[in-house]
Enzyme design. Structure first.
Site, PDB file in Angstrom:
ATOM      1  N   HIS A   1       0.783  -1.067  -0.077  1.00 17.94           N
ATOM      2  CA  HIS A   1      -0.158   0.033  -0.029  1.00 17.94           C
ATOM      3  C   HIS A   1       1.051   1.263   0.106  1.00 17.94           C
ATOM      4  CE1 HIS A   1      -3.457  -2.722   1.564  1.00 17.94           C
ATOM      5  NE2 HIS A   1      -2.083  -3.140   1.859  1.00 17.94           N
TER       6      HIS A   1
ATOM      7  N   SER B   1      15.542  20.916 -16.985  1.00 17.80           N
ATOM      8  CA  SER B   1      14.345  21.354 -17.303  1.00 17.80           C
ATOM      9  C   SER B   1      14.738  22.721 -18.053  1.00 17.80           C
ATOM     10  CB  SER B   1      13.503  21.814 -15.985  1.00 17.80           C
ATOM     11  OG  SER B   1      12.712  23.069 -16.245  1.00 17.80           O
TER      12      SER B   1
ATOM     13  N   LYS C   1      16.588  21.745 -11.668  1.00 17.29           N
ATOM     14  CA  LYS C   1      15.985  20.221 -12.077  1.00 17.29           C
ATOM     15  C   LYS C   1      16.906  19.156 -12.393  1.00 17.29           C
ATOM     16  CE  LYS C   1      12.045  19.345 -12.130  1.00 17.29           C
ATOM     17  NZ  LYS C   1      11.316  18.488 -11.176  1.00 17.29           N
TER      18      LYS C   1
END
Ligand code: ARG
Length: 479
Positions: free
Chosen positions: A155, A276, A282
């Site tokens: 989960h 980016s 990034k």
């Protein structure tokens, strides 16, 4: 005039020519088409349909075409519709009228599926090698980071500690099944349709088995109508390819999470990251994301092929021409994805300390603690409850299970519905024993079953994988 145009008086509408031609796609079959033609010509010679001189001229011409193809010297003429017509015309240009005998006892219907089987067989062999490389990279990383411990999740929540190597070996299992599926598909597709003609069977005494053997096929198809319209092998390969892509996509998904600094478990090398256009900070795991995205294409390819087949009466229908884009596309996607993911894994750096912190924070040894109580005679359901209470107490104080106090342990045991648990509350050293069982090493060691994450089991699994894959491992991080 089209090569099939004898009965036609008018020309073909330009739009129909554009709409029906496939040369842009099926030129990829050219080498296989030439190979198939050479075997067919030899078969016609054996059957006495062609003279030895004709066979020699045709084979020499076809071999010359193969060389031209290799050298990029064949110009595909869109007006000639497909690869078969183009090569036949190129042969005629090269060796003259004897080329007009090539198509004796053959239809494009048995020809194209022969080509496609040859193409697919080679593709499977390439894919198999590429999957093996990916497996080697995973095993190499597992060996390099053999000590790293991951908070295994269910989960997406912290569940139990597992060795990072164990996690990686799970993907090796998936990839091995992928190899098995491809090998299985290869075995079934490896029969020759040549001699089936358009649908009824060739009208010449061809020794189909000899031609099949020339092409490395294991046998011949048994029914001419099935042979020209069967694309089950395409479906099987696409299913195997799509599932392999699903596996790579799952791994790619893990990489995207693990490389997020919030996790910080791994760092994707610069060579496998992109930046980016706007945000200078990034570093994105784009290759992994594209693997995940392109998996969708392969799933689409599988459903496309099933869709093509579901409405087809026997035998060959032109719809079947649509088999190639999904097959070629999906195989290309898997090959490319294996390439980047192999490189990404080979160059991945791992932050074992960050993983370890996450393991410590997730109460991931709770099950092992419950198991310890069970070994003392407490019923599992009651042990689960006791440890649940201890997790709550530890969480409230912001500590781990290995820091619960004697008083907290005694209180949790005393509140139990289990008589054995209550008696343990008064036992001196109960708190100490329980804290000891909450250690990560103790928890790992407990999972000592076949397929479990106990270090001794994982070491054995790694050795087995290494034996299977051969010594050539991933180089120690080509960073
Ligand atoms: N381009 C066709 C294909 O890929 C070849 C077979 C065409 N046969 C025919 N009778 N039109 O399926």
């Amino acid at each position: 005039m089209q090569r099939w145009g004898g009965r036609f008086t008018g020309g073909t509408d330009e739009r129909v020519i554009d709409f029906t031609r496939s040369i842009e796609i099926d030129a990829a079959l050219a080498a296989d088409d030439i190979e198939g033609s050479i075997a067919h010509v030899r078969g016609l010679g054996r059957a006495g349909v062609l003279t030895a001189d004709e066979v020699a001229a045709l084979v020499a011409g076809l071999e010359g075409l193969a060389i031209d193809l290799e050298a990029g010297r064949i110009d595909w003429d869109p007006a000639l519709e497909d690869v078969h017509m183009n090569l036949e015309a190129a042969l005629e240009a090269r060796i003259g009228p004897v080329a007009r005998k090539l198509h004796t006892g053959r239809s494009r219907n048995d020809q194209v599926t022969t080509d496609l089987r040859l193409w697919t067989r080679r593709a499977i062999d390439r894919l198999d090698a590429a999957i093996l490389e990916m497996e080697r990279a995973l095993v190499g990383l597992a060996e390099r980071e053999g000590e790293a411990i991951l908070p295994g999740t269910t989960h997406i929540q912290p569940a139990q500690p597992v060795l990072f190597a164990h996690h990686l070996l799970a993907y090796v299992e998936m990839l091995e099944r992928d190899r098995g599926r491809l090998a299985d598909a290869r075995r079934r597709l490896n029969v020759s349709p040549l001699g089936s003609g358009a649908l009824a069977g060739a009208g010449y005494p061809l020794d189909r088995e000899a031609t099949a053997a020339d092409l490395g096929f294991e046998g011949v198809t048994a029914n001419s109508m099935d042979a020209v319209s069967d694309r089950d092998f395409v479906v099987e390969v696409l299913a195997a390819v799509a599932l392999a892509m699903v596996h790579l996509s799952r791994f790619a998904e893990e990489i995207t999470w693990w490389s997020n600094p919030v996790f910080g478990f791994v760092r994707v090398a610069d060579a496998f990251s992109t930046g980016s256009s706007m945000m200078p900070n990034k570093r994105n795991p784009d290759p992994a994301e594209l693997v995940r995205g392109r998996a969708a294409r392969t799933i689409g390819a599988l459903t496309t092929m099933l869709g093509i087949l579901k409405g087809l009466p026997l035998a060959y229908q032109r719809d079947l021409q649509e088999d190639k884009p999904p097959l070629f596309g999906a195989v290309g996607v898997l090959e490319g994805s294996l390439g980047v993911m192999t490189g990404l894994v080979e160059t991945l750096s791992v932050d074992a300390a960050r993983m370890r912190t996450a393991v410590d924070e997730g109460f991931t040894t709770a099950t092992a603690v419950a198991d310890t109580l069970v070994r003392r005679g407490v019923a599992f359901r009651s042990a689960h409850h006791v440890v649940g209470a201890l997790v709550a107490a530890a969480e409230a104080r912001g500590v781990g299970l290995d820091a619960v106090t004697d008083v907290e342990v005694a209180a949790a045991l005393r509140a139990s519905d289990d008589e054995v648990a209550r008696s343990l509350a008064d036992e001196p050293g109960a708190g100490e024993a329980l804290r000891g069982s909450a250690s990560i090493d103790a928890a790992l060691a407990l999972a000592d079953v076949i397929g479990g994450t106990a270090p001794v089991r994982v070491r054995a699994a790694l050795e087995a994988a290494r034996d299977r894959l051969g010594a050539a491992g991933a180089p120690a991080a080509r960073r």
